[in-house]
Design a protein around this motif. Structure first.
Motif, short mmCIF file in Angstrom:
data_model
loop_
_atom_site.label_atom_id
_atom_site.label_comp_id
_atom_site.label_asym_id
_atom_site.label_seq_id
_atom_site.Cartn_x
_atom_site.Cartn_y
_atom_site.Cartn_z
N PRO A 33 0.82 -1.22 0.00
CA PRO A 33 0.00 0.00 0.00
C PRO A 33 0.85 1.27 0.00
O PRO A 33 0.50 2.25 -0.66
N GLU A 96 -8.95 -4.21 -7.18
CA GLU A 96 -9.75 -3.47 -6.20
C GLU A 96 -10.72 -4.38 -5.45
O GLU A 96 -10.84 -4.30 -4.23
N MET A 99 -8.86 -6.47 -2.98
CA MET A 99 -8.43 -5.69 -1.83
C MET A 99 -9.55 -5.56 -0.80
O MET A 99 -9.33 -5.67 0.40
N SER A 103 -9.34 -7.07 2.97
CA SER A 103 -9.50 -6.21 4.16
C SER A 103 -10.66 -6.70 5.02
O SER A 103 -10.57 -6.72 6.25
N LEU A 142 -2.04 -9.77 -5.45
CA LEU A 142 -1.97 -8.43 -4.87
C LEU A 142 -0.58 -8.03 -4.38
O LEU A 142 -0.38 -6.90 -3.97
N THR A 237 -6.47 -0.62 4.76
CA THR A 237 -6.62 -1.03 3.36
C THR A 237 -8.01 -0.70 2.85
O THR A 237 -8.18 -0.19 1.72
N HIS A 241 -8.81 2.29 -0.05
CA HIS A 241 -9.41 1.98 -1.36
C HIS A 241 -10.81 2.56 -1.52
O HIS A 241 -11.24 2.83 -2.64
#
Length: 245
Positions: A33, A96, A99, A103, A142, A237, A241
């Motif tokens: 990140p 995306e 992610m 999270s 990722l 995270t 995003h």
């Protein structure tokens, strides 16, 4: 852009390495990140894999007495197999969505273990294989899967040295495999290779400082720290995003 902010990048990389060492699941969960602010996502994947190779060699040198061979095999073999798959298909999937999924998993998993301190995942072969599979797949897709592996290994109630050494051994195999695939995908750029010697030094400094911190905390403090760290990673995270979107 990166050359302009290189000192900040180095400081943040050292911090990521310290936290990754103390947490026991590697620096990439923080580094990815952070580096995304300075580089495009594919370049981040490429440089993270190369950085992690030196980082995990350093961790193995510092924590080699804690290596658990059986757990490394059950977690490591599926992780290495699935990281190659994840790395190969990473250029076809929007990261995306993944992610958000990552999270959400970290927040829920850590909350369960923080609220219910007596909850323990059975240290079975099947649980290790599932954890290894998911961590490898996310690492390929990722650039970071250590948090999932850290969540799995935390549930197994490993001691500090064994936790970190075993995680580093598994990560070494993961990073070697995905480095090959990322290079094939064109993620490793010649213009970024100057960062490698810098990040090697970062890995040594960060691992050493992380080990000094670990020497001063108890096993109970360590486990609780890892759980809160996992939850924090999930929240940061998710928020990053959501605002980015």
């Amino acid at each position: 852009m990166l050359s302009r902010y290189l000192p900040i990048f180095i400081i943040l990389s050292i911090l990521a390495e310290i936290l990754g060492t103390v947490g026991g699941f590697g620096s990439s969960v923080f580094f990815v990140p952070m580096a995304s602010y300075f580089m495009d996502f594919q370049s981040v994947l490429g440089i993270t894999a190369l950085f992690h190779l030196s980082s995990n060699i350093t961790k193995i040198a510092f924590f080699k007495k804690g290596f658990d061979k059986n757990l490394a095999l059950y977690l490591g073999i599926p992780a290495v197999l699935f990281v190659s798959l994840g790395a190969f298909i990473s250029k076809y999937i929007n990261p995306e969505f993944l992610m958000y999924a990552l999270s959400g998993f970290l927040i829920l998993f850590s909350l369960v273990l923080i609220i219910n301190r007596n909850f323990v995942v059975k240290p079975s072969k099947s649980n290790a294989i599932v954890g290894g599979t998911l961590s490898g797949l996310f690492a390929g897709l990722l650039g970071t899967g250590g948090a999932i592996r850290g969540a799995t290994m935390t549930a197994f109630n490993l001691k500090k040295d064994k936790f970190i050494a075993t995680s580093a051994i598994i990560d070494l195999g993961i990073d070697f495999s995905r480095s090959i695939v990322y290079t094939y995908n064109g993620y490793v750029h010649v213009d970024d290779l100057y960062l490698i010697p810098i990040l090697i030094v970062v890995s040594i400094i960060g691992t050493y400082m992380g080990k000094r911190i670990l020497d001063k905390i108890t096993q109970a403090q360590f486990k609780r720290f890892v759980l809160f760290l996992l939850m924090g990673i999930g929240i940061v995270t998710l928020v990053f995003h959501l605002f980015k979107a």
